[in-house]
Design an enzyme around this catalytic site. Structure first.
Site, PDB file in Angstrom:
ATOM      1  N   GLU A   1       1.082  -4.583  11.612  1.00  0.00           N
ATOM      2  CA  GLU A   1       1.940  -3.916  10.432  1.00  0.00           C
ATOM      3  C   GLU A   1       3.148  -4.657  10.539  1.00  0.00           C
ATOM      4  O   GLU A   1       3.889  -4.334   9.600  1.00  0.00           O
ATOM      5  CB  GLU A   1       1.659  -2.978   9.564  1.00  0.00           C
TER       6      GLU A   1
ATOM      7  N   HIS B   1      -1.197 -10.265  -1.095  1.00  0.00           N
ATOM      8  CA  HIS B   1      -0.612 -10.471  -2.227  1.00  0.00           C
ATOM      9  C   HIS B   1      -1.413  -9.024  -3.081  1.00  0.00           C
ATOM     10  O   HIS B   1      -0.990  -9.464  -4.806  1.00  0.00           O
ATOM     11  CB  HIS B   1      -0.232 -11.675  -3.088  1.00  0.00           C
TER      12      HIS B   1
ATOM     13  N   HIS C   1       4.924   0.522  -0.402  1.00  0.00           N
ATOM     14  CA  HIS C   1       5.784  -0.738  -0.271  1.00  0.00           C
ATOM     15  C   HIS C   1       5.210  -1.305   1.097  1.00  0.00           C
ATOM     16  O   HIS C   1       3.904  -1.667  -0.038  1.00  0.00           O
ATOM     17  CB  HIS C   1       6.446   0.698   1.567  1.00  0.00           C
TER      18      HIS C   1
ATOM     19  N   HIS D   1       3.722  -4.841   3.796  1.00  0.00           N
ATOM     20  CA  HIS D   1       3.659  -5.411   5.174  1.00  0.00           C
ATOM     21  C   HIS D   1       3.362  -7.259   4.713  1.00  0.00           C
ATOM     22  O   HIS D   1       2.761  -7.603   3.941  1.00  0.00           O
ATOM     23  CB  HIS D   1       3.043  -5.170   5.705  1.00  0.00           C
TER      24      HIS D   1
ATOM     25  N   HIS E   1       0.876  -1.110   0.009  1.00  0.00           N
ATOM     26  CA  HIS E   1       0.323  -0.242  -0.183  1.00  0.00           C
ATOM     27  C   HIS E   1       0.964   1.278  -0.073  1.00  0.00           C
ATOM     28  O   HIS E   1       2.231   0.857  -0.130  1.00  0.00           O
ATOM     29  CB  HIS E   1      -0.810   0.082   1.067  1.00  0.00           C
TER      30      HIS E   1
ATOM     31  N   CYS F   1       6.686   6.487   4.117  1.00  0.00           N
ATOM     32  CA  CYS F   1       4.945   5.512   3.202  1.00  0.00           C
ATOM     33  C   CYS F   1       4.375   6.016   2.737  1.00  0.00           C
ATOM     34  O   CYS F   1       2.889   5.429   2.668  1.00  0.00           O
ATOM     35  CB  CYS F   1       3.893   5.432   5.031  1.00  0.00           C
TER      36      CYS F   1
END
Length: 112
Positions: free
Chosen positions: A102, A59, A19, A21, A6, A15
Protein backbone atom coordinates in the site's frame (compact mmCIF):
# COMPACT_ATOMS: atom_id res chain seq x y z
CA UNK A 1 -0.13 -1.30 -10.04
CA UNK A 2 -3.62 -0.04 -9.42
CA UNK A 3 -4.90 3.09 -7.73
CA UNK A 4 -8.01 2.94 -5.60
CA UNK A 5 -9.59 4.37 -2.49
CA UNK A 6 -10.93 2.75 0.65
CA UNK A 7 -11.85 3.42 4.25
CA UNK A 8 -11.57 1.07 7.19
CA UNK A 9 -14.77 0.95 9.21
CA UNK A 10 -14.14 0.56 12.94
CA UNK A 11 -10.52 1.67 12.67
CA UNK A 12 -9.36 4.20 15.25
CA UNK A 13 -7.27 6.55 13.17
CA UNK A 14 -7.11 8.47 9.91
CA UNK A 15 -7.57 5.32 7.80
CA UNK A 16 -11.21 5.31 8.93
CA UNK A 17 -11.69 8.16 6.45
CA UNK A 18 -11.72 7.79 2.69
CA UNK A 19 -8.18 7.80 1.33
CA UNK A 20 -6.31 6.29 -1.58
CA UNK A 21 -3.28 4.20 -2.40
CA UNK A 22 -1.33 3.23 -5.45
CA UNK A 23 -1.22 -0.47 -4.74
CA UNK A 24 1.63 -2.61 -6.03
CA UNK A 25 0.64 -6.25 -6.52
CA UNK A 26 3.19 -9.05 -6.74
CA UNK A 27 2.25 -12.67 -7.33
CA UNK A 28 4.38 -15.78 -6.99
CA UNK A 29 3.50 -18.93 -8.92
CA UNK A 30 5.09 -22.33 -8.57
CA UNK A 31 5.08 -25.45 -10.68
CA UNK A 32 6.87 -28.72 -11.02
CA UNK A 33 7.75 -28.81 -14.70
CA UNK A 34 9.23 -26.51 -17.29
CA UNK A 35 7.88 -26.51 -20.82
CA UNK A 36 9.88 -27.59 -23.87
CA UNK A 37 11.68 -24.22 -24.12
CA UNK A 38 12.52 -24.05 -20.41
CA UNK A 39 9.72 -21.83 -19.11
CA UNK A 40 7.51 -22.45 -16.11
CA UNK A 41 5.09 -19.82 -17.38
CA UNK A 42 5.03 -17.04 -19.93
CA UNK A 43 5.21 -13.76 -17.99
CA UNK A 44 3.20 -12.06 -20.74
CA UNK A 45 0.32 -14.50 -20.17
CA UNK A 46 0.54 -14.21 -16.38
CA UNK A 47 0.54 -10.42 -16.55
CA UNK A 48 -2.56 -10.46 -18.76
CA UNK A 49 -4.38 -12.80 -16.37
CA UNK A 50 -3.40 -10.67 -13.38
CA UNK A 51 -4.52 -7.53 -15.18
CA UNK A 52 -7.91 -9.14 -15.79
CA UNK A 53 -8.24 -9.70 -12.03
CA UNK A 54 -7.01 -6.33 -10.80
CA UNK A 55 -8.34 -3.83 -13.36
CA UNK A 56 -11.89 -3.93 -11.92
CA UNK A 57 -10.24 -2.70 -8.69
CA UNK A 58 -8.54 0.26 -10.38
CA UNK A 59 -9.78 3.82 -9.80
CA UNK A 60 -12.72 2.80 -7.65
CA UNK A 61 -13.73 3.00 -4.01
CA UNK A 62 -13.10 -0.56 -2.87
CA UNK A 63 -15.79 -0.21 -0.20
CA UNK A 64 -18.38 0.02 -2.99
CA UNK A 65 -17.49 -3.34 -4.58
CA UNK A 66 -19.57 -6.46 -3.91
CA UNK A 67 -16.34 -8.38 -3.19
CA UNK A 68 -15.91 -6.32 -0.02
CA UNK A 69 -19.53 -6.25 1.13
CA UNK A 70 -19.53 -6.76 4.88
CA UNK A 71 -15.74 -6.71 5.22
CA UNK A 72 -13.14 -3.97 5.30
CA UNK A 73 -11.16 -3.64 2.08
CA UNK A 74 -7.94 -3.71 4.08
CA UNK A 75 -4.66 -4.46 2.39
CA UNK A 76 -4.95 -7.95 3.89
CA UNK A 77 -8.43 -8.54 2.46
CA UNK A 78 -7.35 -7.09 -0.88
CA UNK A 79 -4.45 -9.57 -1.02
CA UNK A 80 -6.80 -12.43 -0.11
CA UNK A 81 -9.29 -11.38 -2.80
CA UNK A 82 -6.59 -11.20 -5.48
CA UNK A 83 -5.19 -14.56 -4.35
CA UNK A 84 -8.61 -16.20 -4.57
CA UNK A 85 -9.42 -14.78 -8.00
CA UNK A 86 -6.00 -15.16 -9.59
CA UNK A 87 -5.49 -18.72 -8.36
CA UNK A 88 -8.48 -19.75 -10.48
CA UNK A 89 -6.70 -18.63 -13.65
CA UNK A 90 -3.19 -20.07 -13.35
CA UNK A 91 -3.80 -23.83 -13.41
CA UNK A 92 -1.91 -26.10 -13.79
CA UNK A 93 0.47 -23.79 -11.92
CA UNK A 94 -0.13 -23.11 -8.25
CA UNK A 95 -0.32 -19.63 -6.84
CA UNK A 96 2.08 -19.55 -3.90
CA UNK A 97 1.37 -16.06 -2.58
CA UNK A 98 0.17 -12.56 -3.29
CA UNK A 99 1.96 -9.56 -1.87
CA UNK A 100 0.18 -6.21 -1.87
CA UNK A 101 2.05 -3.00 -1.13
CA UNK A 102 0.00 0.00 0.00
CA UNK A 103 3.12 2.16 0.19
CA UNK A 104 6.85 1.83 -0.37
CA UNK A 105 7.27 0.62 3.21
CA UNK A 106 4.09 -1.32 4.00
CA UNK A 107 2.96 -4.61 2.48
CA UNK A 108 1.18 -7.83 3.37
CA UNK A 109 1.58 -11.33 1.99
CA UNK A 110 -1.38 -13.65 1.71
CA UNK A 111 -1.05 -17.38 1.02
CA UNK A 112 -2.94 -20.57 1.73
Amino acid sequence: HIASAHMLHGYDGPCAHLHGHTWKIEVTVVGGQLDKIGLLADFKVLKKKLKDVIMPLDHVNLNDLPAFAGINPSTENLAKYIYTQFSLTVAPLKLKQVEVWESDTASVIYYE
